[in-house]
Write a protein that holds these residues in place. Structure first.
Motif, PDB file in Angstrom:
ATOM      1  N   TRP A  16      33.017  30.596  41.600  1.00  0.00           N
ATOM      2  CA  TRP A  16      34.017  31.673  41.576  1.00  0.00           C
ATOM      3  C   TRP A  16      33.456  33.016  41.145  1.00  0.00           C
ATOM      4  CZ3 TRP A  16      38.758  29.008  38.823  1.00  0.00           C
ATOM      5  CH2 TRP A  16      39.280  28.012  39.680  1.00  0.00           C
ATOM      6  N   THR A  17      32.190  33.067  40.787  1.00  0.00           N
ATOM      7  CA  THR A  17      31.611  34.304  40.275  1.00  0.00           C
ATOM      8  C   THR A  17      31.895  35.517  41.161  1.00  0.00           C
ATOM      9  OG1 THR A  17      29.864  33.029  39.213  1.00  0.00           O
ATOM     10  CG2 THR A  17      29.476  35.395  39.470  1.00  0.00           C
ATOM     11  N   THR A  19      34.403  36.484  42.858  1.00  0.00           N
ATOM     12  CA  THR A  19      35.714  37.128  42.729  1.00  0.00           C
ATOM     13  C   THR A  19      35.988  37.608  41.320  1.00  0.00           C
ATOM     14  OG1 THR A  19      36.693  34.919  42.568  1.00  0.00           O
ATOM     15  CG2 THR A  19      36.879  36.045  44.685  1.00  0.00           C
ATOM     16  N   ILE A  20      35.077  37.290  40.387  1.00  0.00           N
ATOM     17  CA  ILE A  20      35.178  37.895  39.056  1.00  0.00           C
ATOM     18  C   ILE A  20      34.601  39.310  39.097  1.00  0.00           C
ATOM     19  CG2 ILE A  20      34.444  37.685  36.634  1.00  0.00           C
ATOM     20  CD1 ILE A  20      34.411  34.675  37.018  1.00  0.00           C
ATOM     21  N   THR A  22      34.030  43.126  40.152  1.00  0.00           N
ATOM     22  CA  THR A  22      34.907  44.198  40.622  1.00  0.00           C
ATOM     23  C   THR A  22      34.621  44.430  42.103  1.00  0.00           C
ATOM     24  OG1 THR A  22      33.302  45.939  40.125  1.00  0.00           O
ATOM     25  CG2 THR A  22      34.807  45.293  38.336  1.00  0.00           C
ATOM     26  N   SER A  50      38.556  32.598  44.270  1.00  0.00           N
ATOM     27  CA  SER A  50      39.601  32.012  43.429  1.00  0.00           C
ATOM     28  C   SER A  50      40.919  32.715  43.721  1.00  0.00           C
ATOM     29  CB  SER A  50      39.259  32.183  41.949  1.00  0.00           C
ATOM     30  OG  SER A  50      40.402  31.929  41.143  1.00  0.00           O
ATOM     31  N   ASN A  52      43.132  33.298  41.749  1.00  0.00           N
ATOM     32  CA  ASN A  52      43.550  34.044  40.560  1.00  0.00           C
ATOM     33  C   ASN A  52      42.821  35.371  40.380  1.00  0.00           C
ATOM     34  OD1 ASN A  52      45.397  32.016  39.527  1.00  0.00           O
ATOM     35  ND2 ASN A  52      43.589  30.801  39.055  1.00  0.00           N
ATOM     36  N   THR A  53      41.670  35.537  41.029  1.00  0.00           N
ATOM     37  CA  THR A  53      40.883  36.743  40.776  1.00  0.00           C
ATOM     38  C   THR A  53      40.560  37.538  42.039  1.00  0.00           C
ATOM     39  OG1 THR A  53      38.855  35.400  40.862  1.00  0.00           O
ATOM     40  CG2 THR A  53      39.797  35.807  38.687  1.00  0.00           C
TER      41      THR A  53
END
Length: 198
Positions: A16-17, A19-20, A22, A50, A52-53
């Motif tokens: 998921w990195t 979508t963390i 910016t 993800s 969520n992000t």
């Protein structure tokens, strides 16, 4: 580099990195990739997102740089169950991500779900698979927690080996095979480790 760019057939940006990051960080990542690698003729350019992000701008960026496959974890759609597993999940975000990927013409969408999460029962799993089937992704991958004799259990984790949860797990897999049997090869058994550090 004195050796010039490197040609690749496949690019996988996993977990998921991405979508963390910016939006500007994500674009910079692809600029660096394009600087050192030939990417125009790749057979597959995949990234994991993800629900969520992600943002619509992040989807626009990956579309701009030719990403043609996105995979994302759903695990289970029951929000209370996911909280017990220290995860956040909402159907609305799953649908929003899926529709946004379609909007930007991402050709191939894979969704991962899980069986045998902590306190998960067959009804949880059935609701999740039925929901995912209803939105019609290109593929679904079932990931199963698989206890092994390498595991050191906390007392609270013995439920994984209880007769009830083993039966529930088997019902989940049987339902998967019934509803999605043509993709039976997309079952992944995970070995997982639970340690007591007390």
């Amino acid at each position: 580099s004195n050796f010039g760019k490197i040609s690749l057939d496949y690019l996988y940006i996993w977990w998921w990195t991405p979508t963390i990051f910016t939006e500007s960080q994500l674009e910079y990542l692809f600029m660096i990739i394009n600087k050192y690698y030939y990417t125009d003729n790749m057979l597959e350019k995949m990234i994991e997102f993800s629900p969520n992000t992600f943002s619509e701008e992040k989807v626009r960026i990956i579309s701009k740089y030719g990403v043609n496959k996105v995979t994302f974890w759903v695990q289970d759609i029951d929000e209370d169950l996911m909280k017990l597993n220290n995860r956040k999940q909402a159907k609305e975000k799953i649908i929003l991500l899926f529709n946004t990927l379609k909007k930007y013409n991402i050709k191939y969408i894979n969704i991962d779900i899980m069986a045998w999460l902590k306190w998960q029962n067959f009804n949880h799993f059935k609701s999740t698979l039925d929901f995912i089937l209803s939105i019609k992704p290109d593929d679904i991958c079932l990931n199963i927690f698989k206890p092994t004799n390498k595991i050191l259990y906390n007392l609270s984790d013995w439920y994984f080996l209880s007769e009830y949860y083993i039966k529930e797990r088997n019902k989940m897999v049987d339902y998967w095979k019934k509803e999605y049997s043509h993709k039976e090869e997309n079952i992944i058994d995970w070995e997982f480790y639970l340690y007591n550090f007390d």
